[in-house]
Design a protein around this motif. Structure first.
Motif, PDB file in Angstrom:
ATOM      1  N   SER A 124      12.595  27.987 -24.818  1.00  0.00           N
ATOM      2  CA  SER A 124      11.957  28.626 -24.113  1.00  0.00           C
ATOM      3  C   SER A 124      12.172  29.687 -23.529  1.00  0.00           C
ATOM      4  CB  SER A 124      10.233  27.926 -24.443  1.00  0.00           C
ATOM      5  OG  SER A 124      11.072  27.116 -23.085  1.00  0.00           O
ATOM      6  N   VAL A 125      13.270  28.801 -22.771  1.00  0.00           N
ATOM      7  CA  VAL A 125      14.267  29.484 -21.399  1.00  0.00           C
ATOM      8  C   VAL A 125      15.670  30.238 -21.793  1.00  0.00           C
ATOM      9  CG1 VAL A 125      15.900  29.038 -19.958  1.00  0.00           C
ATOM     10  CG2 VAL A 125      14.132  27.319 -20.827  1.00  0.00           C
ATOM     11  N   VAL A 126      16.301  30.259 -23.332  1.00  0.00           N
ATOM     12  CA  VAL A 126      16.299  31.441 -23.837  1.00  0.00           C
ATOM     13  C   VAL A 126      15.785  32.808 -23.531  1.00  0.00           C
ATOM     14  CG1 VAL A 126      18.453  32.104 -25.655  1.00  0.00           C
ATOM     15  CG2 VAL A 126      17.984  29.452 -24.743  1.00  0.00           C
ATOM     16  N   ARG A 127      15.106  32.210 -24.839  1.00  0.00           N
ATOM     17  CA  ARG A 127      14.005  33.379 -25.173  1.00  0.00           C
ATOM     18  C   ARG A 127      13.033  34.389 -23.862  1.00  0.00           C
ATOM     19  NH1 ARG A 127      11.564  29.445 -29.170  1.00  0.00           N
ATOM     20  NH2 ARG A 127       9.977  28.955 -27.745  1.00  0.00           N
ATOM     21  N   THR A 128      12.639  33.375 -23.260  1.00  0.00           N
ATOM     22  CA  THR A 128      12.383  34.603 -21.442  1.00  0.00           C
ATOM     23  C   THR A 128      13.740  34.990 -21.463  1.00  0.00           C
ATOM     24  OG1 THR A 128      10.554  32.177 -21.280  1.00  0.00           O
ATOM     25  CG2 THR A 128      11.563  33.755 -19.608  1.00  0.00           C
ATOM     26  N   LEU A 129      14.752  34.514 -20.779  1.00  0.00           N
ATOM     27  CA  LEU A 129      16.491  34.915 -20.569  1.00  0.00           C
ATOM     28  C   LEU A 129      16.354  36.019 -21.142  1.00  0.00           C
ATOM     29  CD1 LEU A 129      18.064  32.030 -19.063  1.00  0.00           C
ATOM     30  CD2 LEU A 129      16.961  33.543 -17.479  1.00  0.00           C
ATOM     31  N   THR A 130      16.083  36.038 -22.831  1.00  0.00           N
ATOM     32  CA  THR A 130      16.640  37.417 -23.742  1.00  0.00           C
ATOM     33  C   THR A 130      15.370  38.019 -23.656  1.00  0.00           C
ATOM     34  OG1 THR A 130      17.220  35.810 -25.286  1.00  0.00           O
ATOM     35  CG2 THR A 130      17.046  38.021 -25.614  1.00  0.00           C
ATOM     36  N   THR A 131      14.085  38.415 -23.207  1.00  0.00           N
ATOM     37  CA  THR A 131      13.754  39.343 -23.173  1.00  0.00           C
ATOM     38  C   THR A 131      14.083  40.181 -22.081  1.00  0.00           C
ATOM     39  OG1 THR A 131      12.000  37.845 -24.136  1.00  0.00           O
ATOM     40  CG2 THR A 131      10.957  39.885 -22.753  1.00  0.00           C
ATOM     41  N   GLN A 132      14.059  39.283 -20.663  1.00  0.00           N
ATOM     42  CA  GLN A 132      14.910  40.017 -19.436  1.00  0.00           C
ATOM     43  C   GLN A 132      15.619  40.702 -19.342  1.00  0.00           C
ATOM     44  OE1 GLN A 132      14.619  36.559 -16.475  1.00  0.00           O
ATOM     45  NE2 GLN A 132      12.792  36.062 -16.312  1.00  0.00           N
ATOM     46  N   LEU A 133      16.311  40.200 -19.894  1.00  0.00           N
ATOM     47  CA  LEU A 133      18.071  40.815 -20.479  1.00  0.00           C
ATOM     48  C   LEU A 133      17.650  42.155 -21.383  1.00  0.00           C
ATOM     49  CD1 LEU A 133      21.073  40.975 -19.769  1.00  0.00           C
ATOM     50  CD2 LEU A 133      21.846  39.092 -22.220  1.00  0.00           C
ATOM     51  N   ALA A 134      17.221  42.195 -22.458  1.00  0.00           N
ATOM     52  CA  ALA A 134      16.439  43.410 -23.220  1.00  0.00           C
ATOM     53  C   ALA A 134      15.730  44.459 -22.051  1.00  0.00           C
ATOM     54  CB  ALA A 134      15.393  43.559 -24.074  1.00  0.00           C
ATOM     55  N   GLY A 135      14.834  43.849 -21.354  1.00  0.00           N
ATOM     56  CA  GLY A 135      13.978  45.211 -20.008  1.00  0.00           C
ATOM     57  C   GLY A 135      15.049  45.417 -19.075  1.00  0.00           C
ATOM     58  N   LEU A 136      16.452  44.701 -18.717  1.00  0.00           N
ATOM     59  CA  LEU A 136      16.919  45.067 -17.808  1.00  0.00           C
ATOM     60  C   LEU A 136      18.054  45.892 -18.883  1.00  0.00           C
ATOM     61  CD1 LEU A 136      18.084  41.919 -15.403  1.00  0.00           C
ATOM     62  CD2 LEU A 136      16.482  44.096 -14.871  1.00  0.00           C
ATOM     63  N   LYS A 137      18.456  45.932 -19.721  1.00  0.00           N
ATOM     64  CA  LYS A 137      19.234  47.057 -20.278  1.00  0.00           C
ATOM     65  C   LYS A 137      18.282  48.223 -20.304  1.00  0.00           C
ATOM     66  CE  LYS A 137      22.149  43.770 -22.872  1.00  0.00           C
ATOM     67  NZ  LYS A 137      22.736  43.107 -24.305  1.00  0.00           N
ATOM     68  N   GLN A 138      17.192  47.953 -21.221  1.00  0.00           N
ATOM     69  CA  GLN A 138      16.323  49.639 -21.043  1.00  0.00           C
ATOM     70  C   GLN A 138      16.386  50.116 -19.844  1.00  0.00           C
ATOM     71  OE1 GLN A 138      15.813  50.726 -24.098  1.00  0.00           O
ATOM     72  NE2 GLN A 138      14.873  52.489 -23.260  1.00  0.00           N
ATOM     73  N   ARG A 139      16.069  49.421 -18.858  1.00  0.00           N
ATOM     74  CA  ARG A 139      15.749  50.357 -17.671  1.00  0.00           C
ATOM     75  C   ARG A 139      17.714  51.197 -17.113  1.00  0.00           C
ATOM     76  NH1 ARG A 139      14.807  46.633 -11.994  1.00  0.00           N
ATOM     77  NH2 ARG A 139      16.589  47.534 -11.502  1.00  0.00           N
ATOM     78  N   HIS A 140      18.234  50.182 -17.252  1.00  0.00           N
ATOM     79  CA  HIS A 140      20.214  51.222 -17.388  1.00  0.00           C
ATOM     80  C   HIS A 140      19.849  51.729 -17.887  1.00  0.00           C
ATOM     81  CE1 HIS A 140      23.835  50.394 -17.929  1.00  0.00           C
ATOM     82  NE2 HIS A 140      23.902  50.375 -16.405  1.00  0.00           N
ATOM     83  N   ARG A 141      19.352  51.913 -19.378  1.00  0.00           N
ATOM     84  CA  ARG A 141      19.386  52.714 -19.807  1.00  0.00           C
ATOM     85  C   ARG A 141      19.335  54.266 -19.892  1.00  0.00           C
ATOM     86  NH1 ARG A 141      20.207  49.397 -24.150  1.00  0.00           N
ATOM     87  NH2 ARG A 141      17.755  49.018 -24.636  1.00  0.00           N
ATOM     88  N   ASP A 142      17.689  54.109 -19.291  1.00  0.00           N
ATOM     89  CA  ASP A 142      16.717  55.165 -18.369  1.00  0.00           C
ATOM     90  C   ASP A 142      17.940  54.987 -17.337  1.00  0.00           C
ATOM     91  OD1 ASP A 142      14.541  54.368 -20.790  1.00  0.00           O
ATOM     92  OD2 ASP A 142      14.120  53.448 -19.617  1.00  0.00           O
ATOM     93  N   GLU A 143      18.170  54.983 -16.178  1.00  0.00           N
ATOM     94  CA  GLU A 143      18.416  55.641 -15.460  1.00  0.00           C
ATOM     95  C   GLU A 143      20.139  56.333 -15.661  1.00  0.00           C
ATOM     96  OE1 GLU A 143      19.585  51.893 -13.065  1.00  0.00           O
ATOM     97  OE2 GLU A 143      17.700  51.881 -12.421  1.00  0.00           O
ATOM     98  N   ILE A 144      20.428  55.965 -16.619  1.00  0.00           N
ATOM     99  CA  ILE A 144      21.836  56.264 -16.958  1.00  0.00           C
ATOM    100  C   ILE A 144      21.598  57.579 -17.440  1.00  0.00           C
ATOM    101  CG2 ILE A 144      24.155  56.556 -18.395  1.00  0.00           C
ATOM    102  CD1 ILE A 144      24.081  54.396 -16.303  1.00  0.00           C
ATOM    103  N   GLN A 145      20.473  58.036 -18.746  1.00  0.00           N
ATOM    104  CA  GLN A 145      20.196  59.034 -18.998  1.00  0.00           C
ATOM    105  C   GLN A 145      19.643  59.722 -18.122  1.00  0.00           C
ATOM    106  OE1 GLN A 145      16.794  58.607 -22.374  1.00  0.00           O
ATOM    107  NE2 GLN A 145      19.058  57.640 -23.277  1.00  0.00           N
ATOM    108  N   ALA A 146      18.669  59.412 -17.038  1.00  0.00           N
ATOM    109  CA  ALA A 146      18.245  60.150 -15.667  1.00  0.00           C
ATOM    110  C   ALA A 146      19.100  60.971 -15.239  1.00  0.00           C
ATOM    111  CB  ALA A 146      17.476  59.508 -14.782  1.00  0.00           C
TER     112      ALA A 146
END
Length: 124
Positions: free
Chosen positions: A88-110
């Motif tokens: 469950s720790v791995v799942r939680t961290l994976t979800t957080q990482l996916a969110g951070l990656k998406q935010r990073h992609r959005d910022e790069i596109q901007a």
């Protein structure tokens, strides 16, 4: 002759008895954990020398007996961790990482979007 040979013999006997106790404790710990009984594993677990294990007839016989028991009855695999532990720790961290990656992609596109050209100011 300098020193007292009896004191040296007593110190050597104490050191050997301490190492013997550490080896016995290490064997019990390896059995408790379900680890394979090996000389090198016991060296690491008990913090004793390989030479000591080979020279100690009693420990060597016990190790050989435990190894033969393990060959005939392999140790049971360690119990599976509960669902709320590492997975469950791995799942939680994976979800957080996916969110951070998406935010990073959005910022790069901007940053890549062309912005309005600056207006020239004419000063009189």
């Amino acid at each position: 002759m300098r020193g007292n040979p009896d004191n040296l013999r007593l110190a050597a006997a104490r050191k050997s008895a301490t190492a013997q106790a550490r080896a016995e404790h290490g064997l019990r710990e390896m059995i408790r954990r379900g680890q394979p009984i090996t000389y090198r594993g016991l060296v690491q677990t008990a913090n004793v020398s390989l030479d000591f294990l080979y020279r100690s007839t009693e420990i060597r016989q016990r190790v050989e007996r435990l190894r033969s028991q393990q060959r005939s009855h392999p140790p049971r695999p360690a119990s599976q961790p509960a669902d709320d532990l590492p997975s469950s720790v791995v799942r939680t961290l994976t979800t957080q990482l996916a969110g951070l990656k998406q935010r990073h992609r959005d910022e790069i596109q901007a940053c890549d979007r062309p912005s309005k050209p600056p207006r020239a100011r004419i000063e009189s």
